[in-house]
Write a protein that holds these residues in place. Structure first.
Motif, PDB file in Angstrom:
ATOM      1  N   SER A   1      33.650  27.312  23.312  1.00  0.00           N
ATOM      2  CA  SER A   1      32.634  26.514  22.615  1.00  0.00           C
ATOM      3  C   SER A   1      31.292  27.208  22.422  1.00  0.00           C
ATOM      4  O   SER A   1      30.428  26.674  21.714  1.00  0.00           O
ATOM      5  CB  SER A   1      32.419  25.188  23.339  1.00  0.00           C
TER       6      SER A   1
ATOM      7  N   LYS B   1      30.318  27.396  18.912  1.00  0.00           N
ATOM      8  CA  LYS B   1      29.545  26.361  18.213  1.00  0.00           C
ATOM      9  C   LYS B   1      28.144  26.846  17.868  1.00  0.00           C
ATOM     10  O   LYS B   1      27.555  26.421  16.864  1.00  0.00           O
ATOM     11  CB  LYS B   1      29.484  25.088  19.048  1.00  0.00           C
TER      12      LYS B   1
ATOM     13  N   PHE C   1      32.134  20.209  14.593  1.00  0.00           N
ATOM     14  CA  PHE C   1      31.896  21.594  14.196  1.00  0.00           C
ATOM     15  C   PHE C   1      32.966  22.123  13.255  1.00  0.00           C
ATOM     16  O   PHE C   1      32.727  23.094  12.543  1.00  0.00           O
ATOM     17  CB  PHE C   1      31.694  22.457  15.447  1.00  0.00           C
TER      18      PHE C   1
ATOM     19  N   PHE D   1      34.666  25.914  16.057  1.00  0.00           N
ATOM     20  CA  PHE D   1      34.268  25.245  17.306  1.00  0.00           C
ATOM     21  C   PHE D   1      34.629  26.006  18.563  1.00  0.00           C
ATOM     22  O   PHE D   1      34.056  25.725  19.626  1.00  0.00           O
ATOM     23  CB  PHE D   1      34.899  23.858  17.388  1.00  0.00           C
TER      24      PHE D   1
END
Length: 506
Positions: A80, A83, A179, A264
């Motif tokens: 992540s 992101k 995302f 993401f």
């Protein structure tokens, strides 16, 4: 004369600050060596200030099966943290005038079925969008062998009647779906696939030459992609040293063969490349300073209150830091965690990944404390886990010796109520994790819970947990005694009261 004194003072402070680095390096080395020695840490750590690396070290294996060691060149699924790349892409488009953060998503994606959602809602995880599990459910059932990508996302949700979980901006709920939609906006406005956009507009300007995007998001890496990869290993039970390759767990492999969405969590990088990324964010080479400043402010909900997580726009904001403005983003897959922590005020950077643990963020914050001269307790051996492992392998007498040793050597062994509680429940066996069938060690679990009441006799929670374990194993009379003791110590234990009522009725 005053000017000379001021310059002299500044030089003195600079020299004093630089002189502190060797001691900081020693303290960081002691901390992470203790983590590794006590089997809490297996990975890489990099600590920098103003772009200058103060501490950088590798520990343990990148692949436990082959005994391939971690090195600074080891590539890591940063999950992540990706992101922040997607957020950066959105900010770049904002800086070019291609979009406003307050724009509704349907301005760019006309088939998007939720007209009230804005780009800011997506960046802040306040959109209320259902997860892609929910959105894609009917399509997956109709085509179980289909691998869904970004190209399929809008087609799949066009005209959907699935309602939002809440009104946009009303609540905060972290979800990857936000995302994926942001990546679709980047693709629409740039004309590039999101991976290609990342390569040309972020990786290349930052000189991130060891970062790449695998063919599949998670757990289906090719042999070539795995050559220098940190392989995630999942530790299913705290009381054992067993490690399972995460890509060998059927549930994970099957799940991430259905979804190959981008934007993401797909990035593979190194600690050194992440430092390069960090530095170009500081120098304005990627995004205007004013735009980033907005990203680092916790998002306010419709009510005017900050969201519960203090999440900004693509970045997590630290609400408790005493060292200035600190932001971060974590990344986690089953069997590996990573984090990029940035002290904006002091231009300090902590980058950590660790295999087999989800504590990268905790370790990074400890490193930030050490870097800034704050005393941090060195990690100790988890006595509860060691006791439980010994109990299973060698029985009560040998386990008791381990406990006596730990009590005598509290500088190296931690005796913690919560640790014993956690391992007790692990031995008891609970809900399957990733659909792995858990073993049940009822006798040893009860012994651990009972021991915890003797170690921490004034804690209401240890009696509550022991009562719960007794109840689950059919020892109802003894469970009643434990719940009564727990409630005596904590009259506000309402859950315990309800359970006790049910036990007394039977």
């Amino acid at each position: 004369m005053k000017k000379i004194k001021i310059i002299g003072s500044i030089l003195f402070l600079l020299i004093a600050h630089q002189a502190a680095f060797p001691q900081q390096k020693v303290n960081l080395g002691k901390y992470f060596s203790a983590l590794h020695k006590n089997q809490h840490f297996n990975g890489n750590v990099l600590v920098a200030e103003n772009g200058k690396v103060i501490f950088k070290r590798s520990y343990g294996y990148a692949d436990f099966d082959t005994k391939r060691l971690n090195t600074f060149a080891t590539q890591v699924p940063i999950a992540s943290i990706t992101k922040t790349l997607t957020a950066t892409a959105i900010f770049q488009l904002k800086d070019k005038g291609s979009l406003k953060l307050t724009d509704p998503v349907i301005k760019f994606l006309p088939d998007f079925p939720y007209p009230e959602i804005t780009i800011k809602n997506l960046l802040s995880h306040t959109s209320g969008m259902p997860s892609f599990d929910v959105l894609m459910d009917s399509l997956i059932k109709a085509h179980p062998d289909t691998v869904l990508t970004n190209k399929d996302f809008l087609t799949a949700i066009k005209g959907t009647k699935i309602p939002l979980n809440h009104k946009p901006g009303e609540k905060w709920n972290y979800d990857n779906t936000n995302f994926v939609v942001l990546a679709l906006i980047v693709e629409k406005l740039s004309g590039l696939a999101i991976d290609e956009y990342f390569r040309s507009q972020i990786l290349k300007p930052a000189c991130m030459t060891h970062t790449f995007f695998p063919a599949f998001t998670f757990y289906h890496y090719t042999n070539r992609e795995k050559q220098n990869l940190a392989i995630p290993y999942f530790t299913p039970y705290s009381y054992s040293g067993q490690r399972i390759r995460s890509d060998s767990i059927p549930f994970l492999a099957d799940y991430w063969h259905k979804y190959n969405f981008r934007g993401f969590g797909e990035t593979i990088s190194t600690v050194e490349d992440l430092l390069k990324y960090d530095q170009v964010l500081y120098n304005g080479k990627l995004v205007n300073a004013a735009t980033l400043k907005e990203a680092f402010i916790p998002y306010r909900l419709n009510s005017g209150a900050y969201n519960i997580a203090w999440y900004g726009l693509g970045w997590q904001v630290d609400r408790d830091s005493t060292f200035g403005k600190v932001v971060n983003h974590t990344g986690g897959v089953a069997g590996l965690s990573s984090v990029l922590v940035r002290n904006i005020t002091k231009h300090q950077t902590i980058i950590v990944y660790t295999v087999g643990s989800d504590n990268a963020h905790i370790y990074a914050i400890d490193a930030m404390n050490i870097l800034n001269g704050r005393n941090t307790a060195y990690p100790k051996i988890n006595t509860a886990n060691l006791y439980a492992a010994t109990l299973l392998k060698s029985g009560t007498k040998i386990a008791a010796k381990v406990l006596r040793l730990a009590k005598r050597d509290t500088s190296n062994y931690a005796i913690n109520e919560d640790d014993f509680n956690a391992v007790g429940y692990d031995l008891l066996g609970g809900e399957p994790v990733y659909r792995l069938k858990p073993p049940h060690h009822y006798q040893q679990a009860l012994e651990i819970f009972k021991l915890n009441t003797s170690l921490f006799p004034s804690s209401w929670n240890v009696y509550d947990s022991y009562g719960d374990a007794l109840r689950q194993t059919g020892h109802f009379a003894e469970a009643i005694k434990m719940y009564r003791k727990s409630i005596e110590l904590n009259p506000k234990n309402d859950d315990g009261k309800e359970i006790l009522k049910k036990l007394l009725k039977n």
